[in-house]
Scaffold this motif. Structure first.
Motif, mmCIF file in Angstrom:
data_model
loop_
_atom_site.group_PDB
_atom_site.id
_atom_site.type_symbol
_atom_site.label_atom_id
_atom_site.label_comp_id
_atom_site.label_asym_id
_atom_site.label_seq_id
_atom_site.Cartn_x
_atom_site.Cartn_y
_atom_site.Cartn_z
ATOM 1 N N PHE A 80 0.833 -1.214 0.000
ATOM 2 C CA PHE A 80 0.000 0.000 0.000
ATOM 3 C C PHE A 80 0.865 1.260 0.000
ATOM 4 C CE2 PHE A 80 -1.336 3.151 3.266
ATOM 5 C CZ PHE A 80 -2.233 3.871 2.487
ATOM 6 N N LEU A 81 1.906 1.274 0.814
ATOM 7 C CA LEU A 81 2.774 2.447 0.895
ATOM 8 C C LEU A 81 3.527 2.689 -0.415
ATOM 9 C CD1 LEU A 81 4.210 1.964 4.490
ATOM 10 C CD2 LEU A 81 2.421 3.545 3.753
ATOM 11 N N VAL A 82 3.831 1.598 -1.147
ATOM 12 C CA VAL A 82 4.479 1.747 -2.457
ATOM 13 C C VAL A 82 3.470 2.180 -3.514
ATOM 14 C CG1 VAL A 82 5.670 0.493 -4.307
ATOM 15 C CG2 VAL A 82 6.295 0.087 -1.924
ATOM 16 N N ALA A 83 2.264 1.610 -3.461
ATOM 17 C CA ALA A 83 1.271 1.860 -4.505
ATOM 18 C C ALA A 83 0.703 3.267 -4.451
ATOM 19 C CB ALA A 83 0.134 0.837 -4.392
ATOM 20 N N LEU A 84 0.609 3.855 -3.254
ATOM 21 C CA LEU A 84 -0.048 5.152 -3.106
ATOM 22 C C LEU A 84 0.605 6.241 -3.957
ATOM 23 C CD1 LEU A 84 -2.332 6.662 -1.625
ATOM 24 C CD2 LEU A 84 -0.655 7.226 0.151
ATOM 25 N N PRO A 85 1.893 6.528 -3.794
ATOM 26 C CA PRO A 85 2.486 7.589 -4.624
ATOM 27 C C PRO A 85 2.560 7.224 -6.098
ATOM 28 C CG PRO A 85 4.183 6.476 -3.343
ATOM 29 C CD PRO A 85 2.867 5.978 -2.831
ATOM 30 N N LEU A 86 2.782 5.917 -6.404
ATOM 31 C CA LEU A 86 2.853 5.506 -7.816
ATOM 32 C C LEU A 86 1.509 5.740 -8.509
ATOM 33 C CD1 LEU A 86 4.912 2.178 -7.613
ATOM 34 C CD2 LEU A 86 5.718 4.469 -8.196
ATOM 35 N N SER A 87 0.423 5.432 -7.844
ATOM 36 C CA SER A 87 -0.907 5.606 -8.446
ATOM 37 C C SER A 87 -1.196 7.078 -8.706
ATOM 38 C CB SER A 87 -1.980 5.014 -7.524
ATOM 39 O OG SER A 87 -1.751 3.635 -7.315
ATOM 40 N N LEU A 88 -0.825 7.947 -7.768
ATOM 41 C CA LEU A 88 -1.027 9.381 -7.962
ATOM 42 C C LEU A 88 -0.197 9.899 -9.129
ATOM 43 C CD1 LEU A 88 -0.952 10.535 -4.225
ATOM 44 C CD2 LEU A 88 -2.961 10.354 -5.700
ATOM 45 N N GLY A 89 1.067 9.443 -9.201
ATOM 46 C CA GLY A 89 1.946 9.903 -10.278
ATOM 47 C C GLY A 89 1.475 9.456 -11.641
ATOM 48 N N ILE A 90 1.009 8.204 -11.744
ATOM 49 C CA ILE A 90 0.550 7.687 -13.034
ATOM 50 C C ILE A 90 -0.713 8.417 -13.483
ATOM 51 C CG2 ILE A 90 -0.424 5.642 -14.158
ATOM 52 C CD1 ILE A 90 1.555 3.990 -12.421
ATOM 53 N N ALA A 91 -1.598 8.717 -12.538
ATOM 54 C CA ALA A 91 -2.814 9.465 -12.883
ATOM 55 C C ALA A 91 -2.456 10.849 -13.396
ATOM 56 C CB ALA A 91 -3.728 9.561 -11.672
ATOM 57 N N ALA A 92 -1.510 11.513 -12.718
ATOM 58 C CA ALA A 92 -1.104 12.844 -13.154
ATOM 59 C C ALA A 92 -0.465 12.800 -14.529
ATOM 60 C CB ALA A 92 -0.129 13.447 -12.134
ATOM 61 N N ALA A 93 0.358 11.806 -14.770
ATOM 62 C CA ALA A 93 1.030 11.697 -16.067
ATOM 63 C C ALA A 93 0.068 11.339 -17.185
ATOM 64 C CB ALA A 93 2.140 10.656 -15.989
ATOM 65 N N SER A 94 -1.053 10.697 -16.848
ATOM 66 C CA SER A 94 -2.020 10.276 -17.863
ATOM 67 C C SER A 94 -2.994 11.379 -18.230
ATOM 68 C CB SER A 94 -2.807 9.055 -17.364
ATOM 69 O OG SER A 94 -1.939 7.993 -17.055
ATOM 70 N N GLY A 95 -2.950 12.497 -17.511
ATOM 71 C CA GLY A 95 -3.901 13.567 -17.779
ATOM 72 C C GLY A 95 -5.278 13.268 -17.244
ATOM 73 N N ALA A 96 -5.369 12.298 -16.332
ATOM 74 C CA ALA A 96 -6.651 11.911 -15.757
ATOM 75 C C ALA A 96 -6.819 12.588 -14.401
ATOM 76 C CB ALA A 96 -6.702 10.387 -15.595
ATOM 77 N N PRO A 97 -8.027 12.603 -13.849
ATOM 78 C CA PRO A 97 -8.205 13.094 -12.477
ATOM 79 C C PRO A 97 -7.315 12.299 -11.521
ATOM 80 C CG PRO A 97 -10.324 12.824 -13.561
ATOM 81 C CD PRO A 97 -9.309 12.236 -14.477
ATOM 82 N N VAL A 98 -6.728 12.996 -10.570
ATOM 83 C CA VAL A 98 -5.776 12.335 -9.672
ATOM 84 C C VAL A 98 -6.438 11.180 -8.929
ATOM 85 C CG1 VAL A 98 -4.321 12.665 -7.642
ATOM 86 C CG2 VAL A 98 -4.395 14.406 -9.415
ATOM 87 N N MET A 99 -7.663 11.366 -8.510
ATOM 88 C CA MET A 99 -8.351 10.319 -7.769
ATOM 89 C C MET A 99 -8.600 9.065 -8.608
ATOM 90 S SD MET A 99 -8.860 10.632 -4.627
ATOM 91 C CE MET A 99 -8.779 11.834 -3.291
ATOM 92 N N ALA A 100 -8.538 9.204 -9.951
ATOM 93 C CA ALA A 100 -8.721 8.030 -10.812
ATOM 94 C C ALA A 100 -7.637 6.994 -10.557
ATOM 95 C CB ALA A 100 -8.730 8.453 -12.275
ATOM 96 N N GLY A 101 -6.426 7.465 -10.233
ATOM 97 C CA GLY A 101 -5.342 6.542 -9.921
ATOM 98 C C GLY A 101 -5.624 5.742 -8.670
ATOM 99 N N LEU A 102 -6.212 6.399 -7.646
ATOM 100 C CA LEU A 102 -6.526 5.695 -6.409
ATOM 101 C C LEU A 102 -7.725 4.759 -6.586
ATOM 102 C CD1 LEU A 102 -5.994 8.598 -3.848
ATOM 103 C CD2 LEU A 102 -4.398 6.808 -4.559
ATOM 104 N N ILE A 103 -8.687 5.169 -7.414
ATOM 105 C CA ILE A 103 -9.824 4.278 -7.699
ATOM 106 C C ILE A 103 -9.337 2.984 -8.337
ATOM 107 C CG2 ILE A 103 -11.885 3.992 -9.135
ATOM 108 C CD1 ILE A 103 -12.433 6.986 -8.742
ATOM 109 N N SER A 104 -8.500 3.120 -9.360
ATOM 110 C CA SER A 104 -8.013 1.919 -10.054
ATOM 111 C C SER A 104 -7.109 1.089 -9.149
ATOM 112 C CB SER A 104 -7.270 2.318 -11.335
ATOM 113 O OG SER A 104 -6.189 3.182 -11.042
ATOM 114 N N ALA A 105 -6.350 1.733 -8.239
ATOM 115 C CA ALA A 105 -5.512 0.976 -7.314
ATOM 116 C C ALA A 105 -6.371 0.152 -6.364
ATOM 117 C CB ALA A 105 -4.609 1.925 -6.531
#
Length: 760
Positions: free
Chosen positions: A39-64
């Protein structure tokens, strides 16, 4: 009291099955701490990938969260962790630009349906039929694209839509750098690169989490105005229902296939890699596709990013000691809880901090080891073209071009036949044409060019080593064979491959089982356990017999049907042309070294390959009489060999250290002792062997062969036949270490293999 005591001794559940923990709890002691680490590894990675994808930031956490809970529960890999992946960043960013976010969510859900159908159709393994070099180049191309994109964000600017635009716009971003953003991003990069050198106790904290938390805390104090993540509401407020595209259905359908294929390939390759990291149960690839598809359907319907199996999180899961899928499920629960209760903390993270994190992730996708491997395996062209096309065009076109190029390379390697003509090294020898590989109509231009380079009227030996041969190739070779024979030359066809030349005349061409080396030693193919004893140390005396029986079984399965046509004409009698006198040594195989088959050789074997004087040994006398008078052989061969035990015994006996083999063995050596005397007297064969570097022992073996030839001339049975020319006598020496045969004459030796003419 006695009754109550007796009753107390009977278990209350003696007639019921033993109680066991639920599967969810059986490994909780290992899975719970592992889930927290993931969880501690996935949290920042999910936020970063969402930001890089041009998607809403919370979309990364939803998919995680969805990836952990849904894919973890339904997938076929017990230890794989799923979530948003860097490998789809470029694709998702393009979809968001072209269709908008809600249509991208619909594409994600539709891709999940495709994955579900693939899993239900049980074609999971077929999805792995992709050249690994293309996948590695694809990941490297994604890594370069992410780096070019996030460099702009780190420098305080805005990323462009394509890698080429990001590359050309980089000088302007460097010129207009926002210093605080750049320093924060570089600080994250520095922490991640140096994290592995820190003390082990500190490294227990995941590096990405430590870097993001530490640099974010510093940014609040020293750079409060830097651009940060922004959103409104919690994870539940971020849930967005998908919507269908307004036209351009063809592009949307292509996007669905692209996301489904890339997500499936990345998930399956990740699952296979995770299987190699642990000793537990293996992945059910079809079930894994069902799990990934289900997760993408749910993620798309809730407004999340596409989900794949992620090797970084999965490797962390294994290294943290996870034992079951419970760890992946719990990691998704922790993401969900954190996103619901502590969403405000996420808005403190600067965009440049996530950019620094993604720069390191992108760099890790580019592996120097993959480039070196592609160079060694001849796949560098495929790797380079795929990488360039992924960066310069887009992911789908780059992968398609890479796969097409890889297929062309395979066709070139598989269909290309090796055809060469070799001029004779001596005037009396024939030309040699060697053909190897797949002999199809593709090879006809080269075949005709090589065959017509052979002069007319020259004898030719064609060595055909084909693993595939079609009618067109056979027809061309037969036509040339007839043409060459019409000029008065002979054309001999030797087959060594896995397919028969004659089969191509009337049958459908096909690859067949490999034709084995004629007589491989049993030790080269017997199972490793056949030479060992049982646990109590008693082999029962059956192991040698067992190995023989296994050999007979293999003969019946693989060779008997091929041997039968060779011996059918020999059923009523034999007609060998040669008597072959050899040592009993197990390393000497007369048929093998003379390329002889059934019925060719009459073999006489004894210790030291000796020929006795008349009347000294009835067995030898009777064999000579049977060979010359009964079978009318044309030649007699005496063959010695290197490192001969009999010759060792002769030397030891002469030097006062006789072998303790009994009286019969000592008496038999009397037939070979004259050879030692000839060696000491400087026999010309010994001198010639010495000049070519043979040992004293091997010199004696060669001299012994020469003396046996002289005995044949003096024997009353073979002497007259040799004198009249009815029979010829030849001496040979088999050098075991080189597997080459040497001609032994009365006056010296001669190398029969031209490549061994100069002994090194």
């Amino acid at each position: 009291m006695p009754q109550s005591n007796e009753a107390a001794t009977v278990p209350a559940d003696s007639h019921s099955p033993p109680r066991t923990k639920p599967a969810f709890l059986s490994n909780l002691g290992a899975d719970l701490p592992a889930s927290l680490v993931v969880f501690l590894v996935a949290l920042p990675l999910s936020l970063g990938i969402a930001a890089a994808s041009g998607a809403p930031v919370m979309a990364g956490l939803i998919s995680a969260a969805v990836g952990g809970i849904v894919a973890g529960s339904l997938g076929g890999s017990p230890l794989q962790v799923s979530g948003p992946a860097a490998g789809l960043t470029v694709v998702v960013a393009g979809l968001v630009d072209e269709f908008g976010w809600q249509v991208t969510c619909a594409i994600t859900a539709a891709a999940g349906v495709v994955q579900l159908l693939m899993g239900v159709s049980r074609i999971g393994r077929a999805a792995l039929a992709v050249s690994p070099v293309v996948v590695k180049a694809m990941l490297a191309g994604i890594g370069i694209t992410i780096i070019l994109q996030q460099l702009h964000v780190l420098l305080g600017g805005q990323a462009a839509g394509s890698a080429i635009e990001n590359l050309t716009g980089l000088p302007a971003s460097i010129t207009n750098v926002e210093l605080h953003s750049a320093l924060l991003g570089l600080a994250v990069v520095a922490i991640l690169l140096t994290w592995k050198f820190l003390p082990a106790a500190l490294r227990k904290i995941p590096g990405p989490l430590a870097a993001v938390v530490a640099v974010t805390a510093v940014s609040v104090a020293v750079a409060p105005s830097v651009e940060r993540i922004s959103f409104s509401g919690s994870i539940f407020d971020a849930i967005a229902l998908p919507s269908l595209p307004e036209g351009n259905w063809r592009a949307a359908a292509m996007a669905v296939i692209t996301v489904a294929l890339i997500a499936s390939i990345e998930s399956l390759l990740s699952a296979v890699a995770v299987d190699k990291m642990h000793g537990g149960s293996r992945t059910n690839l079809n079930r894994e596709l069902v799990g990934q598809g289900s997760a993408n359907v749910v993620s798309g319907m809730l407004g999340g990013l596409p989900v794949t199996g992620v090797i970084v999180r999965s490797a962390t899961n294994v290294e943290a000691g996870a034992k079951s899928r419970t760890s992946a499920i719990l990691h998704g629960v922790w993401v969900l809880v954190f996103s619901a209760l502590f969403a405000g903390l996420i808005q403190l993270i600067p965009l440049s901090v996530l950019a620094g994190l993604l720069l390191v992730i992108g760099a890790k996708l580019i592996k120097i080891a993959d480039i070196r491997t592609s160079l060694r395996t001849g796949d560098l062209l495929v790797y380079s073209v795929t990488l360039v096309c992924v960066v310069a065009l887009n992911l789908l076109e780059g992968v398609i071009i890479g796969l097409a190029l890889a297929a062309l390379c395979v066709l070139w390697r598989v269909l290309r036949a090796q055809i060469h003509a070799h001029a004779p090294s001596a005037e009396a020898l024939p030309w040699r044409v060697t053909i190897a590989g797949s002999c199809s109509f593709f090879a006809l231009p080269r075949l005709n060019r090589v065959l017509h380079s052979v002069p007319e009227g020259q004898d030719v030996v064609v060595e055909l080593n084909a693993d595939y041969l079609d009618h067109a190739f056979r027809e061309a070779l037969v036509a040339w064979q007839k043409q060459q024979r019409n000029t008065g030359a002979s054309v001999i066809l030797e087959e060594h491959g896995t397919t028969a030349f004659s089969d191509a005349e009337d049958n459908t061409p096909q690859r067949q089982d490999p034709r084995e080396f004629p007589l491989p030693p049993r030790t080269s193919w017997l199972p490793s356990g056949d030479g060992s004893t049982s646990e109590d140390g008693d082999d029962g005396g059956q192991l040698p017999l067992r190995s023989i029986l296994l050999g007979i079984d293999k003969y019946h399965r693989r060779h008997a049907d091929k041997v039968r046509p060779l011996v059918q004409d020999l059923t009523e009698g034999q007609n060998p042309d040669t008597l072959f006198v050899a040592c009993v040594d197990s390393r000497v195989n007369p048929n093998l070294i003379t390329s002889s088959g059934p019925g060719d050789l009459l073999t006489l074997r004894n210790i030291g390959n000796v020929v006795c004087n008349d009347g000294s040994d009835a067995s030898i006398d009777s064999t000579l009489s049977f060979a010359v008078k009964g079978l009318s052989v044309d030649s007699i061969v005496v063959c010695g060999h290197s490192n001969c035990g009999a010759m060792k015994a002769v030397i030891a006996d002469a030097e006062g250290a006789p072998a303790d083999m009994g009286g019969g063995f000592d008496a038999w050596l009397e037939h070979a002792r004259p050879s030692y005397s000839a060696l000491l007297a400087g026999h010309p064969v010994a001198l010639a062997a010495s000049a070519e570097g043979y040992s004293r022992l091997d010199q004696l073996s060669m001299v012994n062969v020469a003396l046996q030839l002289r005995k044949l001339e003096e024997h009353p049975v073979t002497g007259p036949a040799l004198a009249s020319g009815q029979v010829q006598a030849t001496g040979l020496f088999y050098d075991i270490c080189t597997a080459r045969v040497v001609l032994v004459t009365p006056d010296g030796i001669e190398q029969l293999d031209p490549s061994m003419a100069v002994r090194t």
